[in-house]
Motif scaffolding. Structure first.
Motif, PDB file in Angstrom:
ATOM      1  N   ASN A 284       2.156  -5.862 -19.782  1.00 61.11           N
ATOM      2  CA  ASN A 284       2.318  -6.758 -18.203  1.00 61.11           C
ATOM      3  C   ASN A 284       3.084  -8.085 -17.602  1.00 61.11           C
ATOM      4  O   ASN A 284       2.322  -9.036 -17.111  1.00 61.11           O
ATOM      5  CB  ASN A 284       0.693  -6.796 -17.553  1.00 61.11           C
ATOM      6  N   SER A 285       3.816  -7.811 -18.709  1.00 67.47           N
ATOM      7  CA  SER A 285       4.315  -9.497 -17.653  1.00 67.47           C
ATOM      8  C   SER A 285       5.588  -8.858 -17.072  1.00 67.47           C
ATOM      9  O   SER A 285       5.324  -7.924 -15.924  1.00 67.47           O
ATOM     10  CB  SER A 285       5.799  -9.714 -19.550  1.00 67.47           C
ATOM     11  N   LEU A 286       6.897 -10.000 -16.562  1.00 73.48           N
ATOM     12  CA  LEU A 286       7.835  -9.314 -15.572  1.00 73.48           C
ATOM     13  C   LEU A 286       8.106  -8.192 -15.317  1.00 73.48           C
ATOM     14  O   LEU A 286       8.493  -7.284 -16.759  1.00 73.48           O
ATOM     15  CB  LEU A 286       8.891 -10.355 -15.580  1.00 73.48           C
ATOM     16  N   LEU A 312       9.013 -17.359 -12.811  1.00 73.55           N
ATOM     17  CA  LEU A 312       6.888 -17.797 -12.487  1.00 73.55           C
ATOM     18  C   LEU A 312       7.347 -19.444 -12.100  1.00 73.55           C
ATOM     19  O   LEU A 312       7.540 -20.036 -12.347  1.00 73.55           O
ATOM     20  CB  LEU A 312       6.785 -17.543 -13.939  1.00 73.55           C
ATOM     21  N   ILE A 313       6.334 -18.724 -10.442  1.00 71.53           N
ATOM     22  CA  ILE A 313       5.753 -20.469 -10.168  1.00 71.53           C
ATOM     23  C   ILE A 313       4.034 -20.487 -10.516  1.00 71.53           C
ATOM     24  O   ILE A 313       3.149 -19.476 -10.183  1.00 71.53           O
ATOM     25  CB  ILE A 313       6.070 -20.155  -8.465  1.00 71.53           C
ATOM     26  N   ALA A 314       3.723 -21.583 -11.169  1.00 68.85           N
ATOM     27  CA  ALA A 314       2.050 -21.504 -11.980  1.00 68.85           C
ATOM     28  C   ALA A 314       1.368 -22.273  -9.933  1.00 68.85           C
ATOM     29  O   ALA A 314       2.117 -22.827  -9.436  1.00 68.85           O
ATOM     30  CB  ALA A 314       2.167 -22.576 -12.993  1.00 68.85           C
ATOM     31  N   SER A 315       0.424 -21.606  -9.958  1.00 70.34           N
ATOM     32  CA  SER A 315      -0.792 -22.286  -8.859  1.00 70.34           C
ATOM     33  C   SER A 315      -2.067 -22.121  -9.905  1.00 70.34           C
ATOM     34  O   SER A 315      -2.716 -21.578 -10.591  1.00 70.34           O
ATOM     35  CB  SER A 315      -0.702 -20.577  -8.149  1.00 70.34           C
ATOM     36  N   ALA A 319      -3.196 -16.365 -11.214  1.00 72.99           N
ATOM     37  CA  ALA A 319      -2.182 -16.015 -11.943  1.00 72.99           C
ATOM     38  C   ALA A 319      -0.841 -16.100 -11.923  1.00 72.99           C
ATOM     39  O   ALA A 319      -0.333 -16.754 -10.189  1.00 72.99           O
ATOM     40  CB  ALA A 319      -2.168 -14.662 -11.948  1.00 72.99           C
ATOM     41  N   PRO A 320       0.448 -17.541 -12.344  1.00 70.25           N
ATOM     42  CA  PRO A 320       1.446 -17.218 -12.124  1.00 70.25           C
ATOM     43  C   PRO A 320       2.110 -16.464 -11.334  1.00 70.25           C
ATOM     44  O   PRO A 320       1.979 -15.477 -10.978  1.00 70.25           O
ATOM     45  CB  PRO A 320       2.071 -17.210 -13.563  1.00 70.25           C
ATOM     46  N   GLN A 321       2.898 -16.574 -10.233  1.00 75.60           N
ATOM     47  CA  GLN A 321       3.842 -16.086  -8.904  1.00 75.60           C
ATOM     48  C   GLN A 321       4.965 -15.221  -9.432  1.00 75.60           C
ATOM     49  O   GLN A 321       5.539 -16.387  -9.624  1.00 75.60           O
ATOM     50  CB  GLN A 321       3.865 -16.959  -7.548  1.00 75.60           C
ATOM     51  N   ARG A 322       4.977 -14.219  -9.363  1.00 79.15           N
ATOM     52  CA  ARG A 322       6.139 -13.774  -9.469  1.00 79.15           C
ATOM     53  C   ARG A 322       7.518 -14.003  -8.514  1.00 79.15           C
ATOM     54  O   ARG A 322       7.192 -13.095  -7.967  1.00 79.15           O
ATOM     55  CB  ARG A 322       6.224 -12.281 -10.564  1.00 79.15           C
ATOM     56  N   ASN A 323       8.419 -14.380  -9.191  1.00 82.31           N
ATOM     57  CA  ASN A 323       9.522 -14.798  -8.065  1.00 82.31           C
ATOM     58  C   ASN A 323      10.988 -13.542  -8.670  1.00 82.31           C
ATOM     59  O   ASN A 323      11.241 -14.196  -9.836  1.00 82.31           O
ATOM     60  CB  ASN A 323      10.107 -16.043  -8.180  1.00 82.31           C
ATOM     61  N   TYR A 324      11.938 -12.904  -7.477  1.00 84.84           N
ATOM     62  CA  TYR A 324      12.567 -12.445  -7.915  1.00 84.84           C
ATOM     63  C   TYR A 324      13.319 -12.831  -7.270  1.00 84.84           C
ATOM     64  O   TYR A 324      13.507 -12.245  -5.236  1.00 84.84           O
ATOM     65  CB  TYR A 324      12.531 -10.848  -8.025  1.00 84.84           C
ATOM     66  N   SER A 342       8.604 -13.032  -3.130  1.00 85.51           N
ATOM     67  CA  SER A 342       7.424 -13.257  -4.481  1.00 85.51           C
ATOM     68  C   SER A 342       6.581 -12.260  -4.074  1.00 85.51           C
ATOM     69  O   SER A 342       6.075 -12.579  -5.363  1.00 85.51           O
ATOM     70  CB  SER A 342       6.718 -14.863  -3.382  1.00 85.51           C
ATOM     71  N   GLU A 343       6.925 -11.297  -4.191  1.00 87.42           N
ATOM     72  CA  GLU A 343       5.515 -10.367  -4.725  1.00 87.42           C
ATOM     73  C   GLU A 343       6.409  -9.163  -5.866  1.00 87.42           C
ATOM     74  O   GLU A 343       6.647  -8.909  -5.022  1.00 87.42           O
ATOM     75  CB  GLU A 343       4.783  -9.780  -3.730  1.00 87.42           C
ATOM     76  N   GLU A 344       5.734  -8.767  -7.059  1.00 88.89           N
ATOM     77  CA  GLU A 344       6.958  -7.597  -7.714  1.00 88.89           C
ATOM     78  C   GLU A 344       6.392  -6.625  -7.114  1.00 88.89           C
ATOM     79  O   GLU A 344       6.873  -5.027  -6.917  1.00 88.89           O
ATOM     80  CB  GLU A 344       5.856  -7.697  -9.134  1.00 88.89           C
ATOM     81  N   ARG A 345       5.487  -6.462  -5.689  1.00 88.31           N
ATOM     82  CA  ARG A 345       5.234  -5.454  -5.682  1.00 88.31           C
ATOM     83  C   ARG A 345       6.013  -4.673  -4.045  1.00 88.31           C
ATOM     84  O   ARG A 345       5.920  -3.480  -3.804  1.00 88.31           O
ATOM     85  CB  ARG A 345       3.631  -4.843  -4.865  1.00 88.31           C
TER      86      ARG A 345
END
Length: 690
Positions: A284-286, A312-315, A319-324, A342-345
């Protein structure tokens, strides 16, 4: 005149070719059988293909459609007695006619009329259906013979050919052998309270012509077949991606192979000293990797692009925010700015959908159309008619990247002999995806293995004295199976598997074990060597990918019922977008070379997880505004030039049969969309566009 209701069967296990990797043959009559020349005695004895518009072809499809309607329609349904026709035979299934005529010395009156269905004027005129994955010698002689196989294709979601009752998949001797095995098992269970578990994994070298209990016939295509004509419905925006509903048949029981067998077969998984490798091997990583081609959301539309950065951006408390950062693909003359997600979905794997037809009808209808062969200046100048060059450029670019290969991280170089140099690599870009050693991939085989998965342990390149390169992979082959278990069974150990696979199986079984269902993998063959064209693509975790590509309510319901599927039936294979039977990989020295002019010249792919600098963030944030300004300027110029029939997005509404379509609607996955477009659907694989 009788009205026939159309029926479509989109699943197919048909093969145009069969055989081993070294020796392939067409799944049709031999060239000698196709020879129409009479022999020395004037006797004609040959086979010929039957076209879809011929009476005999229509006769088969009407009979098959009628049988499907009677079986699948409810007894009290108004459809029970309606006349139906199968619009197309399943993909790669083809009708051939065996014609045999005696010499009549030019006297037509001496010919006898054929008694076979659809008529004829020869001594023999029989139709045979070719395409079964077991080869050309396994053919169907009548619609009644083929109907059980067609019914299985239409109803069995898992593609388990043990559920097929046709004479080829389940011949009488196979049924007797299976029944004998069951009787033997029952006797052992009655004699011994706790028998030792038996492995269900068959020997991969077993000939498909002699199936044995426990073996699965290969299904190397995805559940929704690619229609061969624009008249067949395709999965397009606004249509669902749901596979055919299965029959309510109980799955076979699952038994875990002994641990001693596992220890004998398995290879130690490699570990590489790269941060990206460690990240990509985690559960369940990037999900997406730098350099991969993906679908990405553009608001009300979807486009194609390449991942050039992730971080990743810690919050706190979350859970860390996934950025692409995605660089959109386009034609060489229209450079597009990068897009931040900023959302993997909002992303999808390239193999999750099939590309639609090109918007430019002339380009779509040219068989030699490829990204590098198109005169993009002429296209933008309108010399090829109306269309959207940005959309068409991205589709053709993605298809070109899909056949590329780039090797990464040279680990060692040895000399196998005086003529062959052997190089071992740590990873590769194969088509749209990045694949590491030590991780699983989806593969296609010519031997009966259900849901085959290869865990790659080596990527090997052989280079001869003329500097010609041949790339293969070596790894352990597994079969993923799901079936019934005894109540209160213990969850098996998956320590021998890659971490992502093991954790996904644990998560799936936590949902399914309360319903006495277990998913596991059986070792089939250790250290199997396979060519690159046998790899369909990356293996993805069901609990990670399915919530993204399935309707949310459907996935939640599947978890509630403990029936989470494997991801493979929901994905295309490499090369499916171009309808290629065999993918010839084009070697690119660097990933940037594979992307070519589909991305701006200064595009750079960033490995690692380093966040963007403030200046880079500002540039990406300002890019959409600049793009909107450019589009407004182009729109104004088009209005001044008074291009007839062109919409602001560059579509000619008249060119789409009078439909008023713009680029947003064309690539919108949430709205309704016409089921056919001018120029034909083309060969599209997998779950379709959306």
């Amino acid at each position: 005149m009788t009205r026939y209701y159309p029926i479509y069967v989109r699943r197919s296990d048909g093969k145009a070719e069969t055989g081993s990797a070294k020796k392939r043959e067409k799944n049709e009559p031999t060239p000698e059988q196709l020879n129409t020349k009479p022999d020395a005695n004037g006797v004609s004895d040959y086979y010929r293909p039957i076209g879809e518009d011929e009476p005999k072809h229509l006769d088969w499809r009407r009979k098959l459609g009628g049988m499907l309607m009677r079986v699948l329609a409810k007894p009290d349904s108004e459809h029970q007695h309606k006349a139906a026709v199968l619009v197309h035979l399943p993909e790669n299934f083809r009708l051939f006619e065996h014609i045999k005529s005696r010499a009549h010395d030019g006297d037509p009156s001496a010919k006898r009329a054929s008694k076979n269905h659809a008529g004829g004027g020869h001594d023999r005129q029989d139709a045979y259906l070719y395409g079964h994955p077991m080869g050309r010698k396994k053919r169907y002689r009548s619609p009644a013979d083929f109907f059980p196989h067609l019914l299985w294709l239409a109803t069995d979601k898992d593609g388990n050919s043990d559920n097929c009752s046709c004479k080829i998949c389940c011949p009488e001797e196979f049924q007797e052998e299976r029944e004998a095995a069951v009787r033997s098992t029952v006797k052992r269970e009655n004699a011994t309270p706790t028998p030792a578990p038996q492995s269900q994994a068959g020997t991969p070298a077993q000939s498909p012509a002699n199936p044995r209990p426990g073996h699965k016939h290969p299904v190397v295509v995805i559940p929704v077949s690619r229609p061969s004509s624009s008249s067949a419905p395709r999965n397009v925006p606004g249509q669902g991606q749901q596979p055919p509903q299965p029959q309510s048949t109980a799955p076979p029981p699952v038994q875990n192979p002994p641990q001693s067998l596992l220890q004998q077969r398995l290879t130690r998984l490699p570990v590489l000293p790269f941060p990206d490798f460690e990240m990509d091997m985690r559960w369940n990583s990037l999900l997406f990797r730098p350099g991969e081609v993906v679908w990405h959301s553009r608001g009300d539309a979807w486009g194609l692009g390449v991942v050039i950065r992730r971080y990743l951006i810690a919050s706190p408390g979350h859970a860390p925010q996934r950025n692409y950062i995605i660089q959109p693909l386009s034609n060489p003359l229209e450079e597009l700015p990068p897009v931040h997600h900023s959302e993997e979905r909002l992303l999808r794997p390239w193999l999750a959908w099939s590309p639609p037809p090109l918007t430019n009808e002339i380009l779509q209808n040219r068989p030699d159309t490829s990204f590098h062969a198109v005169d993009w200046a002429a296209v933008l100048a309108g010399q090829f008619g109306q269309g959207n060059a940005e959309v068409d450029g991205s589709i053709l670019a993605a298809k070109a990247i899909d056949v590329s290969v780039t090797l990464l991280h040279l680990l060692s170089t040895t000399r196998a002999n005086s003529q062959i140099e052997e190089r071992h690599w740590g990873a590769m870009f194969l088509g749209a995806e990045k694949i590491w050693v030590g991780e699983p991939v989806r593969v296609k085989l010519d031997v009966p293995v259900q849901h085959p998965i290869l865990v790659i342990t080596e990527i090997i390149e052989h280079i001869d004295l003329r500097r010609r390169s041949n790339i293969v992979v070596r790894g352990d082959l597994y079969s993923m199976v799901t079936g019934n278990v005894q109540p209160n069974s213990q969850m098996p150990s998956f320590d021998h598997l890659p971490h992502r696979m093991a954790q996904d199986l644990v998560a799936r079984n936590q949902c399914s074990l309360p319903f006495n269902r277990l998913s596991t993998v059986n070792p089939v063959k250790p250290q199997l060597i396979m060519p690159l064209d046998a790899i369909r693509g990356r293996w993805y975790e069901s609990n990670v990918l399915l919530p993204m590509i399935q309707p949310e309510a459907e996935f939640v319901d599947a978890r509630r019922r403990g029936t989470i599927d494997d991801t493979d039936p929901w994905l295309n294979g490499r090369g499916d977008s171009s309808g290629q039977q065999r993918v010839v990989s084009m070697r690119a020295p660097e990933r940037r070379d594979a992307l070519g002019s589909a991305v701006p010249p200064k595009t750079r792919i960033h490995d690692g997880l380093e966040p963007m600098s403030p200046d880079e963030v500002a540039a990406v944030t300002a890019a959409p505004q600049q793009m909107q300004a450019q589009q407004a300027q182009q729109q104004q110029q088009q209005q001044q030039q008074q291009i007839p029939g062109a919409t602001p997005a560059g579509f000619d509404a008249a060119g789409f049969g009078g439909m008023d379509v713009d680029v947003g609607e064309f690539m919108n996955l949430e709205s309704d969309f016409p089921t056919s477009l001018p120029g034909g659907a083309g060969p599209n694989g997998g779950m379709g566009w959306g």
